[in-house]
Write an enzyme that holds these catalytic residues in place. Sequence first.
Site, PDB file in Angstrom:
ATOM      1  N   ASN A 377      27.037  -5.007 -14.399  1.00 13.38           N
ATOM      2  CA  ASN A 377      26.814  -3.574 -14.602  1.00 13.38           C
ATOM      3  C   ASN A 377      27.722  -3.071 -15.721  1.00 13.38           C
ATOM      4  O   ASN A 377      28.950  -3.165 -15.620  1.00 13.38           O
ATOM      5  CB  ASN A 377      27.120  -2.789 -13.330  1.00 13.38           C
ATOM      6  CG  ASN A 377      26.986  -1.284 -13.538  1.00 13.38           C
ATOM      7  OD1 ASN A 377      25.885  -0.751 -13.576  1.00 13.38           O
ATOM      8  ND2 ASN A 377      28.112  -0.596 -13.685  1.00 13.38           N
ATOM      9  N   GLU A 378      27.118  -2.580 -16.780  1.00 11.21           N
ATOM     10  CA  GLU A 378      27.847  -1.992 -17.907  1.00 11.21           C
ATOM     11  C   GLU A 378      28.995  -2.886 -18.381  1.00 11.21           C
ATOM     12  O   GLU A 378      30.049  -2.408 -18.795  1.00 11.21           O
ATOM     13  CB  GLU A 378      28.380  -0.596 -17.550  1.00 11.21           C
ATOM     14  CG  GLU A 378      27.288   0.421 -17.288  1.00 11.21           C
ATOM     15  CD  GLU A 378      27.829   1.841 -17.154  1.00 11.21           C
ATOM     16  OE1 GLU A 378      29.070   2.018 -17.107  1.00 11.21           O
ATOM     17  OE2 GLU A 378      27.030   2.781 -17.101  1.00 11.21           O
ATOM     18  N   ASN A 432      21.652   2.423 -17.824  1.00 13.66           N
ATOM     19  CA  ASN A 432      22.280   3.598 -17.234  1.00 13.66           C
ATOM     20  C   ASN A 432      22.338   4.672 -18.316  1.00 13.66           C
ATOM     21  O   ASN A 432      23.063   4.520 -19.304  1.00 13.66           O
ATOM     22  CB  ASN A 432      23.700   3.277 -16.763  1.00 13.66           C
ATOM     23  CG  ASN A 432      23.737   2.181 -15.713  1.00 13.66           C
ATOM     24  OD1 ASN A 432      22.730   1.866 -15.089  1.00 13.66           O
ATOM     25  ND2 ASN A 432      24.906   1.597 -15.504  1.00 13.66           N
ATOM     26  N   TRP A 512      21.487   8.217  -9.574  1.00 15.85           N
ATOM     27  CA  TRP A 512      22.909   8.014  -9.352  1.00 15.85           C
ATOM     28  C   TRP A 512      23.496   9.350  -8.908  1.00 15.85           C
ATOM     29  O   TRP A 512      23.643  10.233  -9.712  1.00 15.85           O
ATOM     30  CB  TRP A 512      23.602   7.517 -10.621  1.00 15.85           C
ATOM     31  CG  TRP A 512      25.011   7.077 -10.357  1.00 15.85           C
ATOM     32  CD1 TRP A 512      26.161   7.780 -10.585  1.00 15.85           C
ATOM     33  CD2 TRP A 512      25.412   5.831  -9.785  1.00 15.85           C
ATOM     34  NE1 TRP A 512      27.253   7.048 -10.191  1.00 15.85           N
ATOM     35  CE2 TRP A 512      26.814   5.844  -9.695  1.00 15.85           C
ATOM     36  CE3 TRP A 512      24.718   4.709  -9.320  1.00 15.85           C
ATOM     37  CZ2 TRP A 512      27.547   4.782  -9.174  1.00 15.85           C
ATOM     38  CZ3 TRP A 512      25.436   3.659  -8.809  1.00 15.85           C
ATOM     39  CH2 TRP A 512      26.838   3.695  -8.739  1.00 15.85           C
TER      40      TRP A 512
END
Length: 650
Positions: A377-378, A432, A512
């Site tokens: 993630n990221e 995201n 989110w």
Amino acid sequence: MRKIIDWNQNWKFSKSVEKEGETINLPHTWNALDGQDGGDDYYRGKGYYTKEFPCPEIEEGEQVYLECAGVSNSAVLALNGKEMCRHDGGFSTFRVNMTSELQGQNYLMITADNSVNDRVYPQKADFTFYGGIYRDVRLLVVPEVHFSLDYYGGNGLKITPVMKDDQAEIAVEAWVSGMKELASDDKAEIRITLDGDGAPMGVCEPVDPVQGYVKTVLTIFQPHLWNGRMDPYLYYAKAELLLNGVIQDEVMLRFGCRSFSVDPEQGFFLNGASYPLRGVSRHQDREGIGNALTKEMHREDMELITELGANSIRLAHYQHDQYFYDLCDEYGMIVWAEIPYITRHMENGRENTLQQMQELITQNHHHASVCFWGISNEISAGGMDEAVLDNNHALEDLVKEMDSTRLTTMACAFMLDEKSPMLSVTDTVAYNHYFGWYMGSVEENDIWFDRFHQTHPNLPVGLSEYGAEAVMQWQTGKPERGDYTEQYQALYHEHMLQMITARPYLWCTYVWNMFDFAADGRDEGGVKGRNNKGLVTFDRKIKKEAFYLYKAYWSQEPFIYITGRRFVNRAETESEVKIYSNQKEVSLYQNGKLIGSMESSNHIFQFHITLEKENELTAKAGETIDCVTIHKIDVPDPSYTMPVMEEITN
């Protein structure tokens, strides 16, 4: 047969190894309060959990395992002064065989450690890294020959259903420990029984005496499919270990028969039918409790997600409680499961990423709900180089080796170059994006995804995070980006839902977040120590207006909701009344008088009224009714003053 003993009661806890500490019950975290109040100053260090206990009653040859479902972030177990094991990773089950060191009376110490380091993930992310033994602890007493408990927290049984036309081939694999202790004429067998619609009676297979391994394939003709929220049907697989015809040990798992795929133009398919994934992300903590949740709390979370109408959950950013995966199976949620390889790559952390992925897959392979393994993630947010790319490739290779039946994915930071080689690592990708909150306008989401899809027409792309923050005490009649009001959050999501609906190529979308959560490093805007992007407040007591917007889009349960009910004191003469509903037509009454009726194609109904001193508003749609009261005041209510975010924060 094995015995399972609940071991959550009567522990001693202290932050000093020299002090006996207070008596506590598990689950427990020491950051329930200081990890939620801001300042980024919560205790990150060691906590000592001790327990004195007599040796369990065991028969000759029986083995005693200690099972910990979650100790954050690292653990050291010592029995009677001897170190028995170490475990790095705060989100997965691990066990230790204590048999050899047991005495008549025993002293166990578990040292939990959430200290800053450069090798155990996570170390940098926008959430609190709670310390403690925050999930269940059990004792397992098993016979000398038993289903293996020593491989990455698994239970010695693996179920792999594969659909082929109108039948399901169920591969069952089992591993047995203790085979070397058997006499040459002993006969060990495993009896496999499937239970459910059309399931075969089962088979009995001999255990390989050297490998302690059995594999067999059973076929279910015209199986009852696990079909998401519509029909989450589950089968049971029971494995019995027989020694010379006598049952020694038993393991049971549930599984589902389903197929799924992702098309870069049409999105997600379940059992051959289009099934757009419309979901939320979830963190595992609560106000005043931290991550030490009870089963009742887990179930309440699932009930709220179900009420919303979501059909998918991204379980971020780590392995969640096994009980919650069980609930996902039962409720028919499609799950994106991932490890905490997040934000910043650590040169010394590669081994830990592989270990946590092995544990995630080993412990959750049987869950019908899990369709995607998330590898990072990221992770490019801290800089993109060959080491980052190589670690992601290593994780991808590991996943494919362990489980070829599921798809892989990653959540990319918004700044990841659209030509990056990272985009070719996994089967699918997602981004995201926070256009309309941290930067830019909400319409930029539409532009960005359309451009990406045009440039990468064969790469399935999804929206893994999007959201805006809302704090309940800040209300306004004129919302704007960054004001933290409930009204702006709802306005943001109004656009996002229309954007998503118009783009079937998005294979997944995840709000989110479903719930506000702790991020102790946050001090600017909102509530300090919190990420306030949840559709529900941290304590689960208030459903924000955006919650009802999603319910209007996704839920089949007839309902109607008048927004602005916390914006009760209004100074304007002309005021908007906005209503969310999944019904076709809505009527609004003010103090008993019909204001009007209207239809809507986007579940949003907007009326304008002239405020009187007191305004009792009633909205009706068929049999559904909602009422609120609004007051007209002479001057603006100063309690509604709110900050406006001026720059990107964490």
